[in-house]
Scaffold this active site. Structure first.
Site: not given
Ligand code: FE
Ligand code: ZN
Length: 253
Positions: A60, A62, A64-65, A116, A135, A173
């Site tokens: 996805h 985001h 942090d990915h 998400h 996530d 995560h």
């Molecule tokens: Fe994440």
């Molecule tokens: Zn995420």
């Protein structure tokens, strides 16, 4: 058909505890990194193994990915792969996928798991029995509903619960111990859960990842995956509720 090998790479350690994954197709040597949130730890692994990266896969959009997408592409020339439906938000996307993605001779089924974010996908390597759930599904928990409804999240988890029990689950995560407290709060006398948490704790104390989990373990231990089991709904006092209602009940408790 072929299988992939999986190496786990911890990124943003201590803050977001993201996992990136290095996949190598056994027959062709084609390689991919799933969800590169930062570049340094990934490049270290690629160099140590002498791997020339072919693809970057995103579950996805985001940051942090995907934060490592562009820089990792600059360094390696890898092609960036993401959901066609979310192409506008995947930095540097080159290959837009819908139903499947081929890593050499290993086929990944693309499973849409919204809840998400809109356009969140899982990469499911059916032959190796490995799934990358971003996530949406964590071990013992599920992701926050930023752009989706509880109904969508629950539907996505139900899709995942229908995969074979032996499928290994690689989430976005390291949140297992964090999720464990709520799981134990609602399901304290579940011996499978108690044992699982003990094992996870030991792994963390040794500095090891708690993952991969498996679909079977999550169905036995993760409350958000247990809502599909009538006995569990009975146990938490919502015998007449549907799985979605039970899921929403968990979110509110
Ligand atoms: Fe994440
Ligand atoms: Zn995420």
């Amino acid at each position: 058909m072929s299988k992939v090998s999986v190496d786990i790479i911890l990124c943003r350690a201590g803050s977001m505890n993201n996992y990136a994954y290095l996949l190598v197709d056994e027959k062709t040597g084609k390689s991919a990194i799933v969800d590169p949130s930062e570049v340094t730890p990934i490049v270290k692994v690629l160099e140590a193994k002498g791997i020339e990266l072919d693809y970057i896969l995103n579950t996805h959009h985001h940051y942090d990915h995907t934060d490592g997408n562009i820089e990792l592409q600059k360094i390696t020339g890898a092609k960036i792969v993401g959901n066609k439906k979310d192409a506008a938000r995947i930095p540097g996307i080159n290959i837009e996928v819908e139903d499947e993605f081929l890593l050499g001779e290993s086929k990944a089924k693309i499973i849409e798991i919204e809840g998400h974010t809109k356009g969140h996908i899982a990469f499911y390597f059916e032959e190796s029995k490995d799934i990358f759930t971003g996530d949406v599904l964590f071990s013992l928990g599920c992701g926050g509903m930023f752009e989706g409804t509880p109904e969508e999240m629950c539907e996505s988890l139900e899709k995942l619960s229908q995969l074979p029990d032996s499928v290994r689950v690689y989430p976005g995560h390291e949140y297992t111990m964090h999720c464990a407290s709520f799981a134990l709060y609602v399901d304290r006398d579940n011996q499978n859960l108690v044992n699982y948490v003990m094992e996870a704790k030991e792994k963390q104390q040794k500095g090891l990842p708690t993952i991969p989990s498996t679909i079977g373990k999550e169905k036995k231990c993760n409350p958000y995956m247990r809502v599909f089991d009538k006995e569990f709904r009975n146990k938490i006092g919502v015998a007449n509720a549907t799985s979605v209602e039970a899921f929403i009940g968990l979110l509110n408790s």
